[in-house]
Structures are given as C-alpha cells and as structure tokens.
Motif scaffolding. Sequence first.
Motif: not given
Length: 289
Positions: A10-29
């Motif tokens: 279910a977590q792999l199918v956008p139509e029935i999934a739910k996003i509860v966390r989004v993690s990201m990072a910025y890599l500076t020069t």
Amino acid sequence: HMNMVFQKRAQLVPEIAKIVRVSMAYLTTDGEVVQQTISNKDEKILLKEVQTLLDKCGKLDYYLCGHNLKNFDIPMLAKRMIINGLLPPSLLPTYDTKPWEIKAIDTKEVWQYGSNSSIGSLDLLCSSLNVKSSKDGEITGDKVHHAYWNEKRIDDIVKYCEKDVNVLIDVIIKLKDNNGVYVSGIVEGGSASGSGLKTGDIILSVGSVDVNNAPELQEQVGKYRPGEVVDLRVKRNDDQLIIPVTLKNLDGNTKKVTKEKSAIRNSLGATFQEIPNQELSILYLDNGI
C-alpha cells in the motif's frame, strides 16, 4: 493473503498510500549537510509545507536528487498533492516536461549506466560502494505500513527516513569521487610534459570548473591561450593536488599562434584560413573563415 499484500504494498501505491513523513537534506557547495523533516498526521497540511518548500527550491534553481526518484518519490508526491487538492510545484516534472528540463538526478539511473534491465536497488548500490545501508534496521520500506498503523512507531519511521537521506548523501559523495578525466599518458613536449602531471592522475577541475569527461576538459582548456598558466585540480591515489600547467600551442611552444604565421587550427582536425575580401564581397559576407 490479500490483506498481507495490502500491508506490504500500500505504501508504494500513490492512489491508496498516505504520506506521514518527508525527509530531505540540502548539500551545500562546501559539503555542509542541512537536514529537514516535515511530519503531520494531516496529510494535506504536510503536503502544503512540502509544496511551499519545493516552490522555494525551484526559484533557487535547485535540483532534486534521490534513488528511484523519478519512478517513486516524484510521482508519489505529485499524485498525493493532486488527490489532496494541491497543485504540484513546477520543480516536479509533468508529462510535457522535456527531458533536458527535468531538474532531478536519479542515482538509480546514474548507477545503471543506461541499462533498463539491471537491478538498481539502493541496498545493492550501498553494498557495491561499501556504504552502510539504511535497509539494515528494524523498519524498512515494506514494514512502514505495519509500524505506522499497528505499532504507532512514528519516531522510528522518522529515523528510518532520515537515515535513508544520509545514506543517499554518502552514495552521492562516493559516486562524485569517481568523476574526473583519467590521464592515460603524457605527450612528450606537450603542455603536461614537465608540469608534474602523471599517468594515472585524475583531473577533477580546470581552474574552478569541474570536468567529468574529455570534451569538457578540452572546452575549459580551450578558454586559455598559449603561455597562460592554468591550475588543474588532480586526484592522485587518495590525495588531491593543485598542479599549475603552462599551456603550449600545437608547435610545442608558448607563442600565440597568429593568423599571419599559421592557419587557424581546430580540435576537429581541420585547418582554416580567412576568406579573401573579394570572395567575401561575392558571398555578401562581412567576415568568415
């Protein structure tokens, strides 16, 4: 059986999934890593924050980077935004985005080297590059559904997501370390001869510009003239060196090649000369070669 399939997929199918966390990072020069995690039980509020952040990234001309980013992360975010009544930010490519306009680097594509059939999992990539995998913990992608709905292990899910991002950064750095132009030999009497450059060195940059292949190297060197000194940043074994190289012309000296003394030479292997004024007049041209 179907219930088990649903829990794992279910977590792999956008139509029935739910996003509860989004993690990201910025890599500076300068190599600094700035990490950010957005979480909310209300998916729409979470996605609104992500939308705002990606809009800012787009205006700053940032690129997205991820593993299987184009096949999973981007479609997942875009579809869930649309389902929640939000407009996906312009940084996320759509059906009419031209390939050269896509601001996304997918490490799966990088590692597959043009192959459409090879396996390119992040776990396998980490194993190949000797990078500690994010898939060795209690929670992995196929267990997120159970950990969230049945065990309420929110903090552990956050740790898994953030670890995934950190591992990706390690992979990117490892792949980037393999960039550059390999020096297969030194031409006697050429610019590199006597400069300190050695066979087996890897040229990483010309001046302040990174180079990753021979055409890029030639383009950057071509911006300088005979007699000028250009600094090459070179990787030799585990060390990085700055090697100054005095450029020479095709005759092996530092004199500038003038129109009067020599025909104009070109890296394409052709020779050129100016068109006489009489022919320019016939051709209705002001100049040319």
